[in-house]
Every structure is written in C-alpha cells, then in structure tokens.
Design a protein around this motif. Structure first.
Motif, PDB file in Angstrom:
ATOM      1  N   ASN A  49      42.707  43.511  37.007  1.00  0.00           N
ATOM      2  CA  ASN A  49      42.121  43.594  38.353  1.00  0.00           C
ATOM      3  C   ASN A  49      43.210  43.745  39.410  1.00  0.00           C
ATOM      4  OD1 ASN A  49      39.579  43.308  37.264  1.00  0.00           O
ATOM      5  ND2 ASN A  49      38.951  41.694  38.682  1.00  0.00           N
ATOM      6  N   ALA A  50      42.978  44.660  40.353  1.00  0.00           N
ATOM      7  CA  ALA A  50      44.004  44.994  41.346  1.00  0.00           C
ATOM      8  C   ALA A  50      44.001  44.067  42.556  1.00  0.00           C
ATOM      9  CB  ALA A  50      43.814  46.437  41.801  1.00  0.00           C
ATOM     10  N   HIS A  51      42.926  43.292  42.747  1.00  0.00           N
ATOM     11  CA  HIS A  51      42.815  42.448  43.934  1.00  0.00           C
ATOM     12  C   HIS A  51      42.529  41.001  43.537  1.00  0.00           C
ATOM     13  CE1 HIS A  51      41.405  46.579  44.991  1.00  0.00           C
ATOM     14  NE2 HIS A  51      42.296  46.415  45.955  1.00  0.00           N
ATOM     15  N   CYS A  52      42.848  40.099  44.431  1.00  0.00           N
ATOM     16  CA  CYS A  52      42.568  38.684  44.211  1.00  0.00           C
ATOM     17  C   CYS A  52      41.239  38.311  44.857  1.00  0.00           C
ATOM     18  CB  CYS A  52      43.677  37.820  44.802  1.00  0.00           C
ATOM     19  SG  CYS A  52      45.289  38.050  44.027  1.00  0.00           S
ATOM     20  N   GLY A  53      40.481  37.439  44.185  1.00  0.00           N
ATOM     21  CA  GLY A  53      39.216  36.982  44.746  1.00  0.00           C
ATOM     22  C   GLY A  53      38.250  36.524  43.678  1.00  0.00           C
ATOM     23  N   ILE A  54      37.088  36.049  44.120  1.00  0.00           N
ATOM     24  CA  ILE A  54      36.034  35.635  43.199  1.00  0.00           C
ATOM     25  C   ILE A  54      35.446  36.883  42.559  1.00  0.00           C
ATOM     26  CG2 ILE A  54      33.835  34.438  42.947  1.00  0.00           C
ATOM     27  CD1 ILE A  54      36.119  32.599  43.617  1.00  0.00           C
ATOM     28  N   LEU A 115      40.058  54.684  30.100  1.00  0.00           N
ATOM     29  CA  LEU A 115      39.166  54.460  31.242  1.00  0.00           C
ATOM     30  C   LEU A 115      39.351  53.069  31.844  1.00  0.00           C
ATOM     31  CD1 LEU A 115      35.705  56.049  30.313  1.00  0.00           C
ATOM     32  CD2 LEU A 115      37.237  56.708  32.183  1.00  0.00           C
ATOM     33  N   VAL A 116      39.409  52.048  30.998  1.00  0.00           N
ATOM     34  CA  VAL A 116      39.541  50.690  31.541  1.00  0.00           C
ATOM     35  C   VAL A 116      40.904  50.501  32.208  1.00  0.00           C
ATOM     36  CG1 VAL A 116      37.922  49.728  29.854  1.00  0.00           C
ATOM     37  CG2 VAL A 116      40.362  49.661  29.376  1.00  0.00           C
ATOM     38  N   ALA A 117      41.912  51.262  31.772  1.00  0.00           N
ATOM     39  CA  ALA A 117      43.234  51.168  32.389  1.00  0.00           C
ATOM     40  C   ALA A 117      43.278  51.890  33.730  1.00  0.00           C
ATOM     41  CB  ALA A 117      44.288  51.749  31.450  1.00  0.00           C
ATOM     42  N   LEU A 118      42.671  53.064  33.776  1.00  0.00           N
ATOM     43  CA  LEU A 118      42.713  53.873  35.000  1.00  0.00           C
ATOM     44  C   LEU A 118      41.762  53.357  36.073  1.00  0.00           C
ATOM     45  CD1 LEU A 118      42.838  57.405  33.347  1.00  0.00           C
ATOM     46  CD2 LEU A 118      44.702  56.249  34.544  1.00  0.00           C
ATOM     47  N   TYR A 119      40.700  52.675  35.638  1.00  0.00           N
ATOM     48  CA  TYR A 119      39.693  52.180  36.587  1.00  0.00           C
ATOM     49  C   TYR A 119      39.459  50.690  36.356  1.00  0.00           C
ATOM     50  CZ  TYR A 119      38.894  57.166  37.097  1.00  0.00           C
ATOM     51  OH  TYR A 119      39.067  58.521  37.312  1.00  0.00           O
ATOM     52  N   PRO A 120      40.307  49.830  36.930  1.00  0.00           N
ATOM     53  CA  PRO A 120      40.082  48.389  36.806  1.00  0.00           C
ATOM     54  C   PRO A 120      38.683  48.008  37.275  1.00  0.00           C
ATOM     55  CG  PRO A 120      42.236  48.836  37.758  1.00  0.00           C
ATOM     56  CD  PRO A 120      41.516  50.149  37.705  1.00  0.00           C
ATOM     57  N   ALA A 121      38.206  46.877  36.788  1.00  0.00           N
ATOM     58  CA  ALA A 121      36.827  46.472  37.063  1.00  0.00           C
ATOM     59  C   ALA A 121      36.540  46.323  38.544  1.00  0.00           C
ATOM     60  CB  ALA A 121      36.523  45.167  36.329  1.00  0.00           C
ATOM     61  N   ASP A 122      37.538  45.899  39.327  1.00  0.00           N
ATOM     62  CA  ASP A 122      37.300  45.698  40.754  1.00  0.00           C
ATOM     63  C   ASP A 122      37.605  46.957  41.576  1.00  0.00           C
ATOM     64  OD1 ASP A 122      40.036  45.577  40.326  1.00  0.00           O
ATOM     65  OD2 ASP A 122      40.379  44.062  41.868  1.00  0.00           O
ATOM     66  N   VAL A 123      37.937  48.051  40.897  1.00  0.00           N
ATOM     67  CA  VAL A 123      38.164  49.325  41.581  1.00  0.00           C
ATOM     68  C   VAL A 123      36.987  50.259  41.362  1.00  0.00           C
ATOM     69  CG1 VAL A 123      39.617  51.405  41.643  1.00  0.00           C
ATOM     70  CG2 VAL A 123      40.668  49.128  41.466  1.00  0.00           C
TER      71      VAL A 123
END
Length: 229
Positions: A49-54, A115-123
């Motif tokens: 995940n690229a960002h911090c948060g819930i 795909l999971v590498a290029l598009y993190p879940a929070d992106v």
C-alpha cells in the motif's frame, strides 16, 4: 529427460522467484513501526500500500508501509521470473490438454503478480483484486491441474508434490475468502493460498536444473575425417 540451455535458464528463474518474494516481504514488514507488521493479521497487499491510513472495511486495520516500493518492485520481478520460467520450460514439461491448460493458468497467475505490484490495493483496488483472483483463483486451479498431468509427461513425474501444493493452495484460498484464520489468522491463511505456487516452482526449478543436459552427438569417421553429427 534432458534439458536444454533455455530450459535450464527457465528453471533457474523459477528457483529465484520464491526467495525474492519472501525476502522482500520480510524486509518490508520489518520496517513497520506503529503498528508492527503481523503475518497473521495483515494481508500481503498491506506491504505494498502506497499510503498510510485505515484500510479494509470488512477487517479494518491501520496500514503504513514505509518501504512499499521494495515489495512492489520485488513482486513485479517475481511476476517476470515466473512468466519467463513458464515460457522457457513450456515444451520440456510435456504435451497434452491437461499440461497446456495448467501452464496457461499458471502464466495468467504470473500476470496476476504483475497487476498487484503495479496497482496497489489503495491505488486501484479493482485491478489489484483482479490480480489477486488470477493468483489465488486461476493460478491455484492451474496448480491442481498440473497435478493431474499424465504420468508419461515430465510434469507427471512430480505428481505428489504438485497435487499436495494444489490442494493446500485451494484450501487456503477457500478459507481466506471465507475470512477463516483457523489458528493462523486471516493474513496467515492468505499466505497458505498464495505461497504454494512460487514454492512449487522453486522446487520444480531445482529438480529441472539438476537434470542432465543433452549429450553431444557422437562423431563419425568419413573417409578418415572425424565428422560431428
């Protein structure tokens, strides 16, 4: 069975994929501070995940992965290694509908890692989930199909190993999507679903890499001159 130079390179790609993926996961997880990363509680995707948060409404948890680029680059490299390994060992593992179906699904699973590498879940959650489906859904079905490869094919020689990996992976997938940790946590169960494929290719790669190379063609004598066949 003999193995060509390109086949040996493919086997070595398979050998490298799982250690790379696991080490990157371990190192990235160790960089978490508050909270610390838990293989039982957190998903693999949390590391990228690229960002911090819930994150995650169904199982809310705070995610903050300072070294997420390491995980994503390593996962993308894993995808390349798995795909190259499949393509370079394509003919070596045998022929027939079952073998080709298994190889095709496993190749799609390698694309899932990309795909999971290029598009993190929070992106981009949709593309990330698609990648996860390719890995845990189609890829694990392909792993099970590989276990039913005819015994006359090279792939069929390792049936017990392959069937064991496929059954474990599919059981882990079912329990993960049912959000059942069964004593190891939902995050742990995700690893039961994901890891059998790269670990299987690593084992298979070692077995293939140890296979002798084709023997050189015998020389013949033609009018007193040695000629290679």
């Amino acid at each position: 069975m003999n193995i060509s130079r390109s086949g040996r390179i493919g086997a070595l790609c398979w050998v490298a994929a799982a250690p790379l993926f696991l080490v990157a996961n371990l190192v990235t997880g160790l960089r978490w501070r508050d909270p610390t990363y838990s293989w039982a509680t957190h998903n693999i995707s949390d590391l990228g995940n690229a960002h911090c948060g819930i994150w995650d409404t169904s199982r809310p948890r705070y995610v903050c992965s300072p070294w997420h680029p390491l995980t994503n680059v390593a996962t993308l490299t894993t995808a390349v290694l798995l795909a190259v390994g499949i393509l370079l060992t394509w003919r070596i593992l045998g022929r027939g509908g079952m073998v080709r179906a298994a190889q095709t699904l496993l190749l799609l699973a390698a694309c899932g890692y990309a795909l999971v590498a290029l598009y993190p879940a929070d992106v981009d959650e949709n593309l990330h989930v698609l990648g996860a489906f390719l890995i845990m859904g189609l890829g694990n079905v392909g792993l099970l199909l590989a276990g039913f490869a005819p015994g006359t094919t090279p792939l069929g020689r390792w049936r017990r190993l392959t069937l064991t990996a496929g059954i474990i992976a599919l059981a882990g997938t079912a329990l993960f999507f049912a959000q059942q940790g069964v004593g190891i946590g939902v995050g742990g169960m995700e690893r039961v679903a994901v890891l059998p494929y790269p670990l299987w290719t690593c084992c298979l790669g070692v077995l293939l890499a140890e296979t002798p190379a084709p023997a050189p063609a015998p020389a013949r004598v033609d009018h007193g001159v040695v000629v290679s066949e």
